[in-house]
Design a protein around this motif. Structure first.
Motif, mmCIF file in Angstrom:
data_model
loop_
_atom_site.group_PDB
_atom_site.id
_atom_site.type_symbol
_atom_site.label_atom_id
_atom_site.label_comp_id
_atom_site.label_asym_id
_atom_site.label_seq_id
_atom_site.Cartn_x
_atom_site.Cartn_y
_atom_site.Cartn_z
ATOM 1 N N HIS A 32 0.842 -1.210 0.000
ATOM 2 C CA HIS A 32 0.000 0.000 0.000
ATOM 3 C C HIS A 32 0.869 1.249 0.000
ATOM 4 N N PRO A 33 0.466 2.317 -0.722
ATOM 5 C CA PRO A 33 1.257 3.560 -0.723
ATOM 6 C C PRO A 33 1.409 4.188 0.659
ATOM 7 N N MET A 34 0.492 3.888 1.583
ATOM 8 C CA MET A 34 0.571 4.477 2.925
ATOM 9 C C MET A 34 1.267 3.540 3.917
ATOM 10 N N GLY A 35 1.803 2.410 3.424
ATOM 11 C CA GLY A 35 2.442 1.440 4.308
ATOM 12 C C GLY A 35 3.876 1.815 4.642
ATOM 13 N N GLY A 36 4.436 1.102 5.635
ATOM 14 C CA GLY A 36 5.842 1.280 6.003
ATOM 15 C C GLY A 36 6.057 2.401 6.998
ATOM 16 N N GLY A 37 7.320 2.725 7.232
ATOM 17 C CA GLY A 37 7.683 3.770 8.188
ATOM 18 C C GLY A 37 8.055 3.175 9.534
ATOM 19 N N GLU A 38 8.788 3.948 10.308
ATOM 20 C CA GLU A 38 9.195 3.509 11.641
ATOM 21 C C GLU A 38 8.069 3.740 12.634
ATOM 22 N N GLY A 39 7.747 2.726 13.399
ATOM 23 C CA GLY A 39 6.716 2.874 14.430
ATOM 24 C C GLY A 39 5.348 3.119 13.817
ATOM 25 N N ARG A 40 4.611 4.016 14.455
ATOM 26 C CA ARG A 40 3.244 4.290 13.984
ATOM 27 C C ARG A 40 3.224 5.517 13.070
ATOM 28 N N ALA A 41 3.917 5.432 11.963
ATOM 29 C CA ALA A 41 3.915 6.531 10.998
ATOM 30 C C ALA A 41 2.543 6.597 10.330
ATOM 31 N N SER A 42 2.044 7.842 10.146
ATOM 32 C CA SER A 42 0.663 7.996 9.672
ATOM 33 C C SER A 42 0.524 7.704 8.185
ATOM 34 N N GLY A 43 1.589 7.877 7.414
ATOM 35 C CA GLY A 43 1.522 7.483 6.010
ATOM 36 C C GLY A 43 1.243 8.599 5.033
ATOM 37 N N GLY A 44 1.357 9.876 5.446
ATOM 38 C CA GLY A 44 1.179 10.974 4.507
ATOM 39 C C GLY A 44 -0.264 11.195 4.126
ATOM 40 N N HIS A 45 -0.481 11.542 2.856
ATOM 41 C CA HIS A 45 -1.840 11.838 2.406
ATOM 42 C C HIS A 45 -2.660 10.556 2.275
ATOM 43 N N PRO A 46 -3.943 10.575 2.737
ATOM 44 C CA PRO A 46 -4.786 9.378 2.578
ATOM 45 C C PRO A 46 -5.001 9.096 1.094
ATOM 46 N N ARG A 47 -4.819 7.832 0.711
ATOM 47 C CA ARG A 47 -4.997 7.463 -0.688
ATOM 48 C C ARG A 47 -5.370 5.986 -0.774
ATOM 49 N N SER A 48 -5.774 5.559 -1.951
ATOM 50 C CA SER A 48 -6.168 4.166 -2.153
ATOM 51 C C SER A 48 -4.935 3.319 -2.446
ATOM 52 N N ARG A 49 -5.141 2.019 -2.589
ATOM 53 C CA ARG A 49 -4.026 1.106 -2.869
ATOM 54 C C ARG A 49 -3.386 1.420 -4.212
ATOM 55 N N LYS A 50 -4.186 2.018 -5.131
ATOM 56 C CA LYS A 50 -3.656 2.367 -6.456
ATOM 57 C C LYS A 50 -3.077 3.780 -6.494
ATOM 58 N N GLY A 51 -3.055 4.457 -5.339
ATOM 59 C CA GLY A 51 -2.428 5.766 -5.266
ATOM 60 C C GLY A 51 -3.355 6.937 -5.482
ATOM 61 N N LEU A 52 -4.671 6.685 -5.668
ATOM 62 C CA LEU A 52 -5.623 7.776 -5.895
ATOM 63 C C LEU A 52 -5.947 8.453 -4.566
ATOM 64 N N TYR A 53 -5.806 9.767 -4.511
ATOM 65 C CA TYR A 53 -6.050 10.491 -3.269
ATOM 66 C C TYR A 53 -7.494 10.336 -2.797
ATOM 67 N N ALA A 54 -7.660 10.176 -1.496
ATOM 68 C CA ALA A 54 -8.981 10.131 -0.882
ATOM 69 C C ALA A 54 -9.210 11.442 -0.135
ATOM 70 N N LYS A 55 -10.391 11.607 0.413
ATOM 71 C CA LYS A 55 -10.724 12.746 1.276
ATOM 72 C C LYS A 55 -10.483 14.087 0.594
ATOM 73 N N GLY A 56 -11.318 14.404 -0.398
ATOM 74 C CA GLY A 56 -11.268 15.754 -0.940
ATOM 75 C C GLY A 56 -10.937 15.847 -2.415
ATOM 76 N N LEU A 57 -10.295 14.822 -2.984
ATOM 77 C CA LEU A 57 -9.973 14.891 -4.406
ATOM 78 C C LEU A 57 -11.241 14.688 -5.225
ATOM 79 N N LYS A 58 -11.518 15.599 -6.163
ATOM 80 C CA LYS A 58 -12.703 15.472 -6.998
ATOM 81 C C LYS A 58 -12.451 14.429 -8.073
ATOM 82 N N THR A 59 -13.302 13.426 -8.111
ATOM 83 C CA THR A 59 -13.121 12.339 -9.075
ATOM 84 C C THR A 59 -14.140 12.395 -10.210
ATOM 85 N N ARG A 60 -15.080 13.349 -10.153
ATOM 86 C CA ARG A 60 -16.062 13.469 -11.230
ATOM 87 C C ARG A 60 -15.381 13.972 -12.502
ATOM 88 N N ALA A 61 -15.727 13.350 -13.639
ATOM 89 C CA ALA A 61 -15.134 13.730 -14.927
ATOM 90 C C ALA A 61 -15.495 15.184 -15.237
#
Length: 274
Positions: free
Chosen positions: A230-259
């Motif tokens: 997963h793009p948000m995986g890894g890091g030392e300890g409880r790293a938050s993983g940066g921007h929330p995104r899907s397994r394919k790297g598409l940003y979640a929480k706020g990115l407009k996906t409508r064509a």
């Protein structure tokens, strides 16, 4: 419709809040209107898991619900109000005057023994389906078509309702539950009233097992995975993983996906509120 809370006699009962089912009048569905439901467990025709977090759950049968309401001018009597495991709303069994039986989504306030009808000449009363051009401005509606004769596509889940706010030429302006203002062709049908089972949003499963009964398996967070998974995986300890995104790297929480050039965008007067 009301909800039941339980005494905390067990950990599962402590937070459990479920509906009372007091409006339901039949336990067994109409045999001529059901067929078996095959569940895939998220696997495709090769047996490969293509959708995660799906599997198990109680066996279900599909109830054939009439979303078109195209039996115009024929009165129908509400025979039963029933539970449907495939949706949050309740369904009502109609007996038409010509002998046909059909299921519809049960609106709030629809009682057994009531008479409903569809078509241009139907009165704007609860449970009746008629074209938007025949519905008074300001009326609360649900089960709204997007194309004439296609069948209801909008406002079908428990407790939801839309409002017919105005008319502009061949179109009606509808305020949807999301807050979006949208033009819909006046010849499209809608049903009067709001969808029943309005307390559905107050329910709480109380334990993981009830979620498993619905066929939902445990959902793993991306943050706890490894970078390879997963793009948000890894890091030392409880790293938050940066921007929330899907397994394919598409940003979640706020990115407009409508064509941006979507054909139906011209019918949207005001976008939904965040």
């Amino acid at each position: 419709m009301a909800v039941r809370k339980f005494k905390p006699t067990t950990p599962g009962q402590r937070h459990k809040i479920i509906g009372t089912f007091e409006e339901i009048t039949a336990r067994v569905p109409e045999k001529s209107l059901v067929f078996g439901k095959k569940s895939s467990g998220g696997r495709n025709n090769e047996g490969k898991m293509t959708m995660r977090y799906i599997g198990g759950g109680h066996k279900k049968v599909i109830r054939i619900v009439d979303f078109k309401r195209n039996k115009d001018g024929v009165p129908a009597v509400v025979k039963t109000i029933e539970y449907d495991p495939n949706r949050s709303a309740r369904i009502a069994l109609l007996f038409y005057a010509d002998g046909e039986k059909r299921y519809i989504i049960a609106p709030n306030g629809l009682k057994v023994g009531a008479t409903v009808m569809s078509g241009e000449n139907a009165a704007p009363e609860i449970g009746n389906a008629l074209p938007l051009q025949n519905i008074p401005v300001g009326t609360v509606i649900h089960n709204i078509e997007l194309r004439p004769g296609q069948g209801a596509a909008l406002v079908r889940s428990a407790g939801n309702f839309a409002q017919l706010t105005s008319r502009e030429g061949n179109y009606c302006v509808i305020k949807l539950p999301s807050g979006e203002l949208r033009q819909i062709l006046s010849t499209c049908k809608a049903t009067i009233g709001s969808v029943g089972n309005s307390d559905h949003g107050l329910e709480s499963s109380g334990k993981a097992g009830r979620t498993r009964w619905l066929g939902r398996r445990p959902r793993n967070r991306g943050v706890v995975m490894n970078p390879v998974d997963h793009p948000m995986g890894g890091g030392e300890g409880r790293a938050s993983g940066g921007h929330p995104r899907s397994r394919k790297g598409l940003y979640a929480k706020g990115l407009k996906t409508r064509a941006p050039k979507k054909q139906s965008s011209k019918y949207i007067i005001e976008r939904r509120k965040k």
